[in-house]
Design a protein around this motif. Sequence first.
Motif, PDB file in Angstrom:
ATOM      1  N   TRP A 287       0.432  -1.600  -0.049  1.00  0.00           N
ATOM      2  CA  TRP A 287       0.082  -0.015  -0.008  1.00  0.00           C
ATOM      3  C   TRP A 287       0.883   1.446   0.107  1.00  0.00           C
ATOM      4  O   TRP A 287       1.896   0.833   0.936  1.00  0.00           O
ATOM      5  CB  TRP A 287      -0.704   0.166   1.228  1.00  0.00           C
ATOM      6  CG  TRP A 287      -2.089  -0.781   1.518  1.00  0.00           C
ATOM      7  CD1 TRP A 287      -3.424  -0.262   1.169  1.00  0.00           C
ATOM      8  CD2 TRP A 287      -1.929  -2.002   1.920  1.00  0.00           C
ATOM      9  NE1 TRP A 287      -4.620  -1.963   0.709  1.00  0.00           N
ATOM     10  CE2 TRP A 287      -3.473  -2.352   1.075  1.00  0.00           C
ATOM     11  CE3 TRP A 287      -1.075  -3.268   2.125  1.00  0.00           C
ATOM     12  CZ2 TRP A 287      -3.895  -4.228   1.722  1.00  0.00           C
ATOM     13  CZ3 TRP A 287      -1.286  -3.991   2.005  1.00  0.00           C
ATOM     14  CH2 TRP A 287      -2.832  -4.765   1.584  1.00  0.00           C
ATOM     15  N   GLN A 288       0.691   2.273  -1.048  1.00  0.00           N
ATOM     16  CA  GLN A 288       1.328   3.915  -0.710  1.00  0.00           C
ATOM     17  C   GLN A 288       0.549   4.513   0.259  1.00  0.00           C
ATOM     18  O   GLN A 288      -0.354   4.496   0.459  1.00  0.00           O
ATOM     19  CB  GLN A 288       1.097   4.436  -2.341  1.00  0.00           C
ATOM     20  CG  GLN A 288       1.651   3.853  -3.250  1.00  0.00           C
ATOM     21  CD  GLN A 288       3.104   3.439  -2.981  1.00  0.00           C
ATOM     22  OE1 GLN A 288       3.840   4.566  -2.651  1.00  0.00           O
ATOM     23  NE2 GLN A 288       3.442   3.111  -4.542  1.00  0.00           N
ATOM     24  N   ALA A 289       1.442   5.351   1.121  1.00  0.00           N
ATOM     25  CA  ALA A 289       0.787   5.990   2.277  1.00  0.00           C
ATOM     26  C   ALA A 289       1.118   6.778   2.690  1.00  0.00           C
ATOM     27  O   ALA A 289       2.685   7.260   3.128  1.00  0.00           O
ATOM     28  CB  ALA A 289       1.277   5.513   4.252  1.00  0.00           C
ATOM     29  N   PRO A 308      -3.443   5.322   4.000  1.00  0.00           N
ATOM     30  CA  PRO A 308      -3.085   4.521   3.185  1.00  0.00           C
ATOM     31  C   PRO A 308      -3.964   5.086   2.082  1.00  0.00           C
ATOM     32  O   PRO A 308      -5.070   5.593   1.748  1.00  0.00           O
ATOM     33  CB  PRO A 308      -3.438   3.059   3.926  1.00  0.00           C
ATOM     34  CG  PRO A 308      -4.372   3.742   4.690  1.00  0.00           C
ATOM     35  CD  PRO A 308      -4.273   4.586   5.315  1.00  0.00           C
ATOM     36  N   ASP A 309      -3.380   4.515   0.912  1.00  0.00           N
ATOM     37  CA  ASP A 309      -4.431   5.243  -0.297  1.00  0.00           C
ATOM     38  C   ASP A 309      -5.451   4.496  -0.972  1.00  0.00           C
ATOM     39  O   ASP A 309      -6.093   4.155  -2.021  1.00  0.00           O
ATOM     40  CB  ASP A 309      -3.391   4.695  -1.922  1.00  0.00           C
ATOM     41  CG  ASP A 309      -2.756   3.008  -1.871  1.00  0.00           C
ATOM     42  OD1 ASP A 309      -2.633   2.985  -1.200  1.00  0.00           O
ATOM     43  OD2 ASP A 309      -2.035   3.532  -3.202  1.00  0.00           O
ATOM     44  N   TYR A 312      -7.040  -0.018   4.158  1.00  0.00           N
ATOM     45  CA  TYR A 312      -5.841  -1.494   4.805  1.00  0.00           C
ATOM     46  C   TYR A 312      -7.005  -2.081   6.186  1.00  0.00           C
ATOM     47  O   TYR A 312      -6.714  -1.515   7.425  1.00  0.00           O
ATOM     48  CB  TYR A 312      -5.023  -0.755   5.353  1.00  0.00           C
ATOM     49  CG  TYR A 312      -3.946  -1.328   5.688  1.00  0.00           C
ATOM     50  CD1 TYR A 312      -2.619  -1.424   5.097  1.00  0.00           C
ATOM     51  CD2 TYR A 312      -4.077  -1.859   6.603  1.00  0.00           C
ATOM     52  CE1 TYR A 312      -0.900  -2.395   5.504  1.00  0.00           C
ATOM     53  CE2 TYR A 312      -2.797  -2.438   7.555  1.00  0.00           C
ATOM     54  CZ  TYR A 312      -1.507  -2.737   6.872  1.00  0.00           C
ATOM     55  OH  TYR A 312       0.032  -3.576   6.714  1.00  0.00           O
ATOM     56  N   ARG A 373       5.565   3.197   1.963  1.00  0.00           N
ATOM     57  CA  ARG A 373       4.715   1.707   1.484  1.00  0.00           C
ATOM     58  C   ARG A 373       4.842   0.837   2.845  1.00  0.00           C
ATOM     59  O   ARG A 373       5.833   1.041   3.650  1.00  0.00           O
ATOM     60  CB  ARG A 373       5.700   1.053   0.283  1.00  0.00           C
ATOM     61  CG  ARG A 373       5.682   1.554  -0.874  1.00  0.00           C
ATOM     62  CD  ARG A 373       6.319   0.364  -2.104  1.00  0.00           C
ATOM     63  NE  ARG A 373       7.046   0.231  -2.015  1.00  0.00           N
ATOM     64  CZ  ARG A 373       8.190  -0.911  -2.718  1.00  0.00           C
ATOM     65  NH1 ARG A 373       7.165  -1.271  -3.438  1.00  0.00           N
ATOM     66  NH2 ARG A 373       9.602  -1.046  -2.680  1.00  0.00           N
ATOM     67  N   LEU A 374       3.089   0.069   2.689  1.00  0.00           N
ATOM     68  CA  LEU A 374       3.344  -0.514   3.550  1.00  0.00           C
ATOM     69  C   LEU A 374       3.055  -2.444   3.376  1.00  0.00           C
ATOM     70  O   LEU A 374       2.435  -1.871   2.428  1.00  0.00           O
ATOM     71  CB  LEU A 374       2.140  -0.210   4.371  1.00  0.00           C
ATOM     72  CG  LEU A 374       1.624   1.251   4.651  1.00  0.00           C
ATOM     73  CD1 LEU A 374       0.495   1.770   5.517  1.00  0.00           C
ATOM     74  CD2 LEU A 374       2.747   1.410   6.417  1.00  0.00           C
TER      75      LEU A 374
END
Length: 512
Positions: A287-289, A308-309, A312, A373-374
């Motif tokens: 995930w992008q955050a 997050p984008d 989540y 990034r997650l």
Amino acid sequence: MSTRQLAVKPLSALLVRSGQGSAAATSVPGMPRTEPEPEPEPVALPEPEPEPLVAPEPPAPVALVVPPMPTEPPLVPAPEQPAHPQPAHPERPAIEPLFSWAPGLNWAGQGDHWSQAWDAAAHPVPPPAPLGAEPAGGAAQEPPTPRDLELIRSTLTLVEPVADRATAHFYALIFLHHPEVRSLFPAAMDVQRDRLFRALLQTARGAGDPAALTAYLGQLGCGHRKYGTLTGHYGPVGECLIAALAKYAGARWDAETELAWRRAYHLISTIMIEAAERDARTSPPWWQAEVVAHRAVGRDVAVLTVRPDQPYPFRAGQHTTLETPWWPRVWRHYSFAAAPRGDGLLSFHVRALPTGWVSNALLRRARPGDVLRLGPPAGRMVLDHADPAPLLCVGGGTGIGPVTALVEEVAAHGAGARTLQVLYGVRHDDDLYQLDALRELERRHPWLTVRPVVSEQRGQRGLLGDLVAQLGPWDGHRAYLAGPAAMVRRSAAALARAGVRPEHIRHDLPEQ
């Protein structure tokens, strides 16, 4: 002999005045006074007549010419050919495991020849030796037998004293035979090597509990998606692993041991691949955050809030892996410091470690607007709301973050008849950055009790791991531990001695 007449100048003629305060003839004893030469009178120069001022004419207006929109891309001129053509050189790959143009640099020790280091044509690097082939037939695809598990444990016991060298050799084989996978790994491999052997040990020890082993390997397979791991990578990795184990197991390695490891690796890779394929149907690999808040709350501690984008999904008590743009491919574990929220924001408590690449970047460089990034959520430190047993949550340092998330989840779900006690351990009073928030929850919920434990100042003195058993009794409690590894292990041992069953003590440290 003839003599030459020399003209001797007077001493006054040899004295040269070199500036203010230098010696003149009058200041030298015995020298006659010399009169200064008169200064020349200034000559008046005629002043030039001023030129008449004329106003400049205004510039003529220039018509703005807009060229038409091009319909084709511009032509790129061909590069100029040198007068003397250079010999063609084969393109080198972006990542080379060896210095192929200087083979002497690949080995420093007995047998290296520095005089031949730059003569690659006369001393070419031999190709890497092929790895062992998988035994014919389907014997390697059968489930491991009890005898196989015994051989695997004995091999790990034999290799464990040289685990750092064995894992380094394993990664060297991967990068030598499959250099295209080097980009999946971080630049510094020390942490990665430790993780590999810990995973092997945990897999071998968990072989007696198939359900727990499947859950552990499933999370591992889902987590490897963020690295870019594909199904086709598992076969080469297995061959390199077996080759490294064979090298460091020495004379104890035989055909029976190799077959046992092939069966075990086939089972491990199958579970990880199937879990990754299932996870790919519903979740992205990462995930992008975006960082939306960054608040310093103590000495080298900050609360980081990200958006997050995509949705989540996670549970209070779990953790994730996080990568910063300043250290690509370097992932570190951080626990969620708040229960799931309606706005979808995620919070983390970050303490900067002296040699922590990611923690220092998050504390000192990350600001609102930066994108992290997650990885996927993981961890087994989650609540069972169907269990009415009382709860004990022990949090040391920034480990109070996941403890706060557990308290918030109990408050949102309803405590029922159960009680919850929080032991908040720090070294100094000013490290209790989360105490006010926990006190506010304590005022609103009568089932919650918060007890700070300060090791070096006023209040409850002593190390949290030593005092946790004394602050009981904890019979029948479900314990959740988070914080520094030494504190967690000491607290777990103290609770076990106090009568808490090991299966009722939850934390996310690897088993030793």
